[in-house]
Design a protein around this motif. Structure first.
Motif, PDB file in Angstrom:
ATOM      1  N   GLU A 128       0.905  -1.383  -0.283  1.00 19.07           N
ATOM      2  CA  GLU A 128       0.232  -0.203   0.192  1.00 19.07           C
ATOM      3  C   GLU A 128       1.100   1.002  -0.155  1.00 19.07           C
ATOM      4  O   GLU A 128       0.165   2.431  -0.859  1.00 19.07           O
ATOM      5  N   ARG A 129       2.321   1.348   1.041  1.00 21.71           N
ATOM      6  CA  ARG A 129       2.621   2.909   1.485  1.00 21.71           C
ATOM      7  C   ARG A 129       3.305   2.588  -0.671  1.00 21.71           C
ATOM      8  O   ARG A 129       4.030   4.024  -1.324  1.00 21.71           O
ATOM      9  N   LEU A 130       2.829   1.894  -0.733  1.00 18.93           N
ATOM     10  CA  LEU A 130       4.301   1.552  -2.422  1.00 18.93           C
ATOM     11  C   LEU A 130       3.463   2.359  -3.584  1.00 18.93           C
ATOM     12  O   LEU A 130       3.360   3.141  -4.705  1.00 18.93           O
ATOM     13  N   ASP A 131       1.961   1.153  -3.265  1.00 20.65           N
ATOM     14  CA  ASP A 131       0.823   1.743  -4.506  1.00 20.65           C
ATOM     15  C   ASP A 131       0.970   2.916  -4.150  1.00 20.65           C
ATOM     16  O   ASP A 131       0.527   4.373  -5.436  1.00 20.65           O
ATOM     17  N   SER A 132       0.888   4.028  -3.082  1.00 23.13           N
ATOM     18  CA  SER A 132       0.253   5.293  -3.166  1.00 23.13           C
ATOM     19  C   SER A 132       1.456   6.322  -4.287  1.00 23.13           C
ATOM     20  O   SER A 132       0.837   7.262  -4.001  1.00 23.13           O
ATOM     21  N   LEU A 133       2.617   5.884  -3.658  1.00 19.83           N
ATOM     22  CA  LEU A 133       3.940   6.823  -5.015  1.00 19.83           C
ATOM     23  C   LEU A 133       4.111   6.509  -5.856  1.00 19.83           C
ATOM     24  O   LEU A 133       4.607   6.877  -6.786  1.00 19.83           O
ATOM     25  N   GLY A 134       2.720   5.758  -6.473  1.00 21.81           N
ATOM     26  CA  GLY A 134       2.311   5.871  -8.213  1.00 21.81           C
ATOM     27  C   GLY A 134       3.171   4.888  -8.971  1.00 21.81           C
ATOM     28  O   GLY A 134       3.759   4.934  -9.753  1.00 21.81           O
ATOM     29  N   PHE A 135       3.938   3.556  -7.734  1.00 22.73           N
ATOM     30  CA  PHE A 135       4.635   2.576  -8.351  1.00 22.73           C
ATOM     31  C   PHE A 135       3.855   1.394  -8.872  1.00 22.73           C
ATOM     32  O   PHE A 135       2.866   1.537  -8.195  1.00 22.73           O
ATOM     33  N   ASP A 136       4.098   1.209 -10.003  1.00 22.31           N
ATOM     34  CA  ASP A 136       3.148  -0.208 -10.459  1.00 22.31           C
ATOM     35  C   ASP A 136       4.365  -1.324  -9.260  1.00 22.31           C
ATOM     36  O   ASP A 136       5.278  -2.266  -9.863  1.00 22.31           O
ATOM     37  N   VAL A 137       2.657  -1.878  -8.351  1.00 21.40           N
ATOM     38  CA  VAL A 137       3.639  -2.719  -8.214  1.00 21.40           C
ATOM     39  C   VAL A 137       2.621  -4.316  -7.472  1.00 21.40           C
ATOM     40  O   VAL A 137       1.878  -4.563  -7.607  1.00 21.40           O
ATOM     41  N   GLU A 138       3.632  -5.390  -7.839  1.00 29.25           N
ATOM     42  CA  GLU A 138       3.520  -6.272  -7.863  1.00 29.25           C
ATOM     43  C   GLU A 138       4.200  -7.440  -7.028  1.00 29.25           C
ATOM     44  O   GLU A 138       5.093  -7.562  -6.917  1.00 29.25           O
ATOM     45  N   ASP A 139       3.011  -7.545  -6.030  1.00 30.30           N
ATOM     46  CA  ASP A 139       3.940  -9.183  -4.912  1.00 30.30           C
ATOM     47  C   ASP A 139       4.149 -10.238  -5.505  1.00 30.30           C
ATOM     48  O   ASP A 139       2.996 -11.121  -5.428  1.00 30.30           O
ATOM     49  N   SER A 140       5.003 -10.704  -5.825  1.00 30.11           N
ATOM     50  CA  SER A 140       5.200 -12.086  -6.530  1.00 30.11           C
ATOM     51  C   SER A 140       5.533 -13.845  -5.239  1.00 30.11           C
ATOM     52  O   SER A 140       5.295 -14.693  -5.549  1.00 30.11           O
ATOM     53  N   GLY A 141       4.976 -13.289  -3.967  1.00 25.73           N
ATOM     54  CA  GLY A 141       4.773 -14.088  -2.784  1.00 25.73           C
ATOM     55  C   GLY A 141       6.257 -13.996  -2.396  1.00 25.73           C
ATOM     56  O   GLY A 141       7.094 -13.455  -2.462  1.00 25.73           O
ATOM     57  N   ASP A 142       6.158 -15.262  -2.024  1.00 28.72           N
ATOM     58  CA  ASP A 142       7.399 -15.677  -0.577  1.00 28.72           C
ATOM     59  C   ASP A 142       7.871 -16.830  -1.565  1.00 28.72           C
ATOM     60  O   ASP A 142       7.209 -18.258  -1.931  1.00 28.72           O
ATOM     61  N   ILE A 143       9.467 -17.307  -1.734  1.00 28.62           N
ATOM     62  CA  ILE A 143      10.044 -18.463  -1.918  1.00 28.62           C
ATOM     63  C   ILE A 143       9.471 -19.033  -0.839  1.00 28.62           C
ATOM     64  O   ILE A 143      10.164 -18.925   0.230  1.00 28.62           O
ATOM     65  N   MET A 144       9.270 -20.955  -0.710  1.00 26.95           N
ATOM     66  CA  MET A 144       9.071 -21.059   0.248  1.00 26.95           C
ATOM     67  C   MET A 144      10.219 -22.443   0.303  1.00 26.95           C
ATOM     68  O   MET A 144      10.036 -23.676  -0.853  1.00 26.95           O
ATOM     69  N   ILE A 145      11.306 -22.565   1.115  1.00 24.56           N
ATOM     70  CA  ILE A 145      11.761 -24.213   1.237  1.00 24.56           C
ATOM     71  C   ILE A 145      11.798 -24.709   2.436  1.00 24.56           C
ATOM     72  O   ILE A 145      11.375 -24.248   2.811  1.00 24.56           O
ATOM     73  N   GLY A 146      12.276 -26.264   2.288  1.00 22.57           N
ATOM     74  CA  GLY A 146      11.718 -26.836   3.413  1.00 22.57           C
ATOM     75  C   GLY A 146      12.476 -27.105   4.575  1.00 22.57           C
ATOM     76  O   GLY A 146      13.873 -25.989   4.765  1.00 22.57           O
ATOM     77  N   ARG A 147      12.227 -27.291   5.878  1.00 21.89           N
ATOM     78  CA  ARG A 147      13.143 -27.027   6.756  1.00 21.89           C
ATOM     79  C   ARG A 147      13.842 -27.705   7.132  1.00 21.89           C
ATOM     80  O   ARG A 147      12.814 -29.731   7.422  1.00 21.89           O
ATOM     81  N   PRO A 148      15.193 -28.247   7.780  1.00 22.07           N
ATOM     82  CA  PRO A 148      15.738 -29.279   8.050  1.00 22.07           C
ATOM     83  C   PRO A 148      14.798 -29.946   9.366  1.00 22.07           C
ATOM     84  O   PRO A 148      14.441 -29.022  10.216  1.00 22.07           O
TER      85      PRO A 148
END
Length: 298
Positions: free
Chosen positions: A34-54
């Motif tokens: 929301e913060r970056l959107d309000s500054l006029g940027f085209d913001v894409e949140d592509s989520g998280d990279i998930m890796i396994g935990r040992p």
């Protein structure tokens, strides 16, 4: 309209305190999109990279804790950052501990002949498997990117080194191990310690940093470890060190970097909500991102 692509790597395996894997969620909860959107940027949140935990924390024969998982996470992040830059978008990476910078820099540096790096951190992260006192990879990420240390980490994304020592500026250092001090001297790495910031002021430090990079780099990656700030302003970090950069000094740095236009990728790391006070550190991180992307008080 400039595009920003956000990617998170919620990993805490580069160090030994749980909780920093929740950093990307805390930053999103603090309304970074929301913060970056309000500054006029085209913001894409592509989520998280998930890796396994040992099943149990791994200390391999190399003395490096969780080497396999950190390597996997770094490879995946490198591929993602590489792809983001390939689409002419600005990669904004959310950590996670500072070991994720291995992946960020591996993905980013392929796109530049001479990538500069601003390491905004209380620590140097310049240990290798020979000098590390802990085996924690988050204390090695800058050394790895310089081509020093474990072969698996050094060669992530198929090339090494990612950056040159003469293209690195560390800002805010106040806790360096002996091996790091020797490496800084040997490689002539530029460091603005807290002594320099106190003595000369943040404005002079950033002005010199910008001039330093303008002469020789074609892009600059900004790596912000939230423990660069004083624990009064950023309590939710895994390795707090007293006597850090103030909230206002940090904003000034981001504002000046924004005005310079030199920063081409960025990451914010080491936000640990478990150790925080009402998500204060994530909120500060988002405010700093606002300043980096041009937000002004008036």
């Amino acid at each position: 309209m400039e595009k920003i692509t956000i990617i998170g790597l919620p990993m805490d395996l580069g160090q030994n305190r749980r909780g920093v894997d929740m950093g990307p969620s805390a930053i999103r909860y603090a309304e970074v999109v929301e913060r970056l959107d309000s500054l006029g940027f085209d913001v894409e949140d592509s989520g998280d990279i998930m890796i396994g935990r040992p099943a149990q924390l791994d200390t391999s024969e190399t003395k490096l804790n969780n080497l396999k998982e950190v390597t996997i996470g770094s490879r995946l992040l490198a591929e993602k950052v590489d792809a983001i830059l390939g689409k002419n978008s600005f990669p904004l990476v959310l950590g996670g501990d500072h070991s994720i910078a291995i992946g960020t820099l591996a993905g980013a540096s392929k796109h530049y002949e001479n990538l500069g790096v601003i390491w905004f951190d209380a620590h140097g992260d310049l240990n290798t498997d020979e000098t590390t006192p802990s085996g924690n990879i988050h204390g090695m990420s800058l050394a790895v990117s310089l081509g020093l240390g474990n072969d698996e980490l050094v060669n992530i994304h198929g090339y090494s080194p990612k950056i040159k020592p003469e293209n690195v500026v560390i800002i805010g250092a106040r806790s360096l191990d002996e091996g790091e001090r020797k490496l800084i001297t040997a490689k002539e790495i530029k460091v603005f310690s807290m002594h320099e910031i106190d003595r000369r002021g943040m404005a002079a430090v950033i002005e010199e940093t910008i001039a330093f990079f303008n002469e020789k780099t074609d892009g600059v990656h900004l790596s912000v470890d939230m423990d660069a700030l004083d624990p009064i302003d950023a309590p939710g970090v895994g390795t707090p060190v007293l006597g850090g950069i103030t909230y206002r000094e940090s904003h000034l740095a981001m504002e000046m970097l924004s005005e310079s236009g030199i920063v081409t990728s960025a990451e914010f790391v080491e936000v640990n909500p478990i150790l925080d006070d009402k998500n204060k550190t994530a909120t500060v991180a988002v405010a700093l991102m606002g300043s980096l992307f041009g937000e002004k008080l008036v």
